[in-house]
Scaffold this active site. Structure first.
Site, short mmCIF file in Angstrom:
data_model
loop_
_atom_site.label_atom_id
_atom_site.label_comp_id
_atom_site.label_asym_id
_atom_site.label_seq_id
_atom_site.Cartn_x
_atom_site.Cartn_y
_atom_site.Cartn_z
N VAL A 15 0.83 -1.21 0.00
CA VAL A 15 0.00 0.00 0.00
C VAL A 15 0.87 1.26 0.00
O VAL A 15 0.67 2.18 -0.79
CB VAL A 15 -0.93 -0.01 1.24
N ASN A 212 -14.64 -4.06 2.80
CA ASN A 212 -13.94 -5.33 2.58
C ASN A 212 -14.80 -6.51 3.02
O ASN A 212 -14.85 -7.54 2.36
CB ASN A 212 -12.59 -5.35 3.32
N ALA A 256 -17.30 -17.52 -8.47
CA ALA A 256 -17.15 -18.63 -7.53
C ALA A 256 -15.76 -19.23 -7.69
O ALA A 256 -15.15 -19.14 -8.75
CB ALA A 256 -18.21 -19.68 -7.82
N GLY A 261 -8.56 -14.97 -0.48
CA GLY A 261 -7.34 -15.01 0.32
C GLY A 261 -6.71 -13.63 0.30
O GLY A 261 -7.39 -12.63 0.09
N CYS A 264 -5.64 -8.99 2.97
CA CYS A 264 -6.68 -8.06 3.45
C CYS A 264 -7.97 -8.74 3.90
O CYS A 264 -8.33 -8.65 5.07
CB CYS A 264 -6.96 -7.04 2.37
N LYS A 267 -7.94 -11.12 7.16
CA LYS A 267 -7.68 -10.44 8.44
C LYS A 267 -8.73 -9.36 8.73
O LYS A 267 -9.12 -9.15 9.87
CB LYS A 267 -6.27 -9.85 8.48
N LYS A 324 -4.15 -14.32 -5.98
CA LYS A 324 -4.92 -13.84 -7.14
C LYS A 324 -3.92 -13.59 -8.24
O LYS A 324 -2.71 -13.58 -7.99
CB LYS A 324 -5.72 -12.58 -6.80
#
Ligand code: UGA
Length: 436
Positions: A15, A212, A256, A261, A264, A267, A324
């Site tokens: 970030v 989120n 789907a 995961g 971010c 948690k 991802k």
């Protein structure tokens, strides 16, 4: 550049580094600060520390233009800046809430070096109430006449598409207590074409966790629907498409798969449940979102076991390790967790990922093998598992793949292929919530 400002960003992880590069790109003068000297040295020498498309060029261009530099001194950053961003990590703590130790430590150090009026902006994702807590901490540690305002400015960037989602966000949220802080933040973002909303501190912090968690809820919801599709012979892609055409639902985050995961969602959802518990609200729905998410990985491994009869000594190729596509980030990656489970059950796993293999190698058991290409991984495999939807996987030569595999079995955790086409190519293809 009329609106150019001096910015310090403390913590140049994913970030912080992307924010630093993007603010410099907009003409601001930015210092990125981190206490990890190796990281700073690497950045000073023009090398970025993470894989993020477009980031190396963005960072080096702004370094060359003298708008972006990296230091390991919080003091120098604070003295230089009009706005100081705190962008250090807030990992999951031992009790399910966010571990705020790094944020608190940075706040104390920023306080000690304050000189003249500054805005201290919270960028890290933190539980509601943290900005007010930090304000008190800074008051305690700063010189008695230090002048500052604290603001909450949550980030909404997506890894793998971080530059675009930072330069062209859907919205900019600023929680501010004073007009002076609001003015500075408006000036900072003057060149961004996005709605900027001003809220109180607590609401800004909640917007981040609520957003989120809502996106995670959408993913668990469609995964649950996929499981029903499998039991009823429906097709989750068609169902998601039909749902997403309704503007109130929207088509995004309805893919789907094997669950969410990353650093971010897992948690932040856990932290939001923890916050709710602490204020006396049992957020059962969100707890179920978590359960559904982890169940999805288990169901997927069961699917592989069922298709192969047993896992022991089976040669399984796995495509994808990152959480991802377009990132080398494997934190909380469902792909990594699935490889771990397959290896534990005795399977001989050969994995391939375009970027994440070095990171995965550091956490996975030694017996996992790594291939140089997706085809090398699939050679002589009893089964190919697709765990991350990298673009190159979608453009594979299926005939070649069919020839090199021992058995024509593909279990696709990301639904990147169409079952009809796979059947025609001679594969036994099993997706998530698809018609088999
Ligand atoms: C997420 C949010 O999308 C950002 O807005 C936020 O700024 C960021 O967290 C953060 O808090 O820093 P990110 O973790 O980079 O961004 O990745 P996403 O694109 O949201 O994907 C998260 C996970 O959900 C991935 O594992 C992805 O595979 C999964 N996912 C996503 C699905 O399984 N299905 C979908 O339809 C979408």
């Amino acid at each position: 550049m009329r609106n150019n400002m001096k910015i310090a960003i403390i913590g140049v992880g994913h970030v912080g580094l992307v924010t630093a590069g993007c603010l410099a790109e907009k003409g601001h003068r930015v210092i990125g600060v981190d206490n990890n000297r190796n990281k700073i040295k690497q950045l000073q020498s023009g090398k970025t520390t993470i894989y993020e498309p477009g980031l190396p060029a963005l960072v080096s261009r702004n370094q060359r233009k003298g708008r972006l530099e990296f230091l390991d001194s919080i003091k120098d950053g604070v003295r230089f800046a009009d706005i100081i961003f705190i962008a250090v990590g807030t990992p999951l703590g031992a009790h399910g809430g966010a571990d705020l130790s790094q944020v608190r430590q940075v706040a104390r150090e920023v306080a000690r070096h304050l000189n003249g009026y500054k805005v201290i902006a919270e960028k890290s994702t933190v539980p509601v109430g943290t900005a007010l807590e930090l304000k008190n901490t800074i008051l305690r540690y700063a010189h008695h006449n230090a002048k500052f305002d604290i603001v909450s400015n949550p980030e909404f960037l997506q890894e793998g598409n971080a530059i675009k989602t930072t330069l062209y966000p859907d919205r900019i949220v600023v929680g501010a207590e004073t007009k002076r802080a609001e003015r500075l933040m408006r000036k900072l973002y003057a060149n961004f074409r996005a709605p900027l909303i001003i809220t109180d501190l607590n609401s800004a912090e909640l917007i981040k966790h609520a957003s989120n968690s809502f996106l995670a809820t959408k993913i668990s919801y469609i995964n649950a629907v996929a499981n029903i599709c499998e039991k009823t012979g429906a097709d989750v892609k068609q169902v998601a498409y039909g749902m997403g055409l309704d503007k109130r639902i929207a088509p995004y985050f309805l893919q789907a798969g094997i669950g969410y995961g990353g650093f971010c969602f897992p948690k932040d959802v856990a932290a939001f449940c923890h916050i709710a518990d602490k204020v006396g609200y049992d957020f059962r729905m969100l707890k179920d979102v978590q359960k559904t998410n982890y169940l999805q990985r288990e169901l997927f491994v069961n699917k592989i076991r069922k298709a192969l009869g047993k896992l022991n000594n089976k040669h399984i190729a796995v495509w994808g390790l990152s959480f991802k596509p377009d990132t080398d980030d494997i934190r909380e990656s469902p792909a990594v967790e699935i490889v771990r489970r397959l290896a534990k059950a005795g399977a001989k796993v050969t994995a391939y990922d375009p970027q994440a293999m070095p990171n995965a190698r550091a956490v996975l058991p030694d017996k996992v093998h790594y291939a140089h290409s997706r085809y090398d991984a699939a050679r002589n495999a009893d089964c190919l598992v697709i765990a991350t939807e990298w673009n190159e996987f979608k453009h594979s030569n299926l005939k070649r793949l069919r020839k090199i595999m021992k058995k024509p079995l593909i279990i696709d955790g990301r639904n990147i292929f169409e079952p009809e086409r796979m059947k025609k190519t001679g594969f036994n293809y099993i997706g998530i919530g698809r018609k088999i």
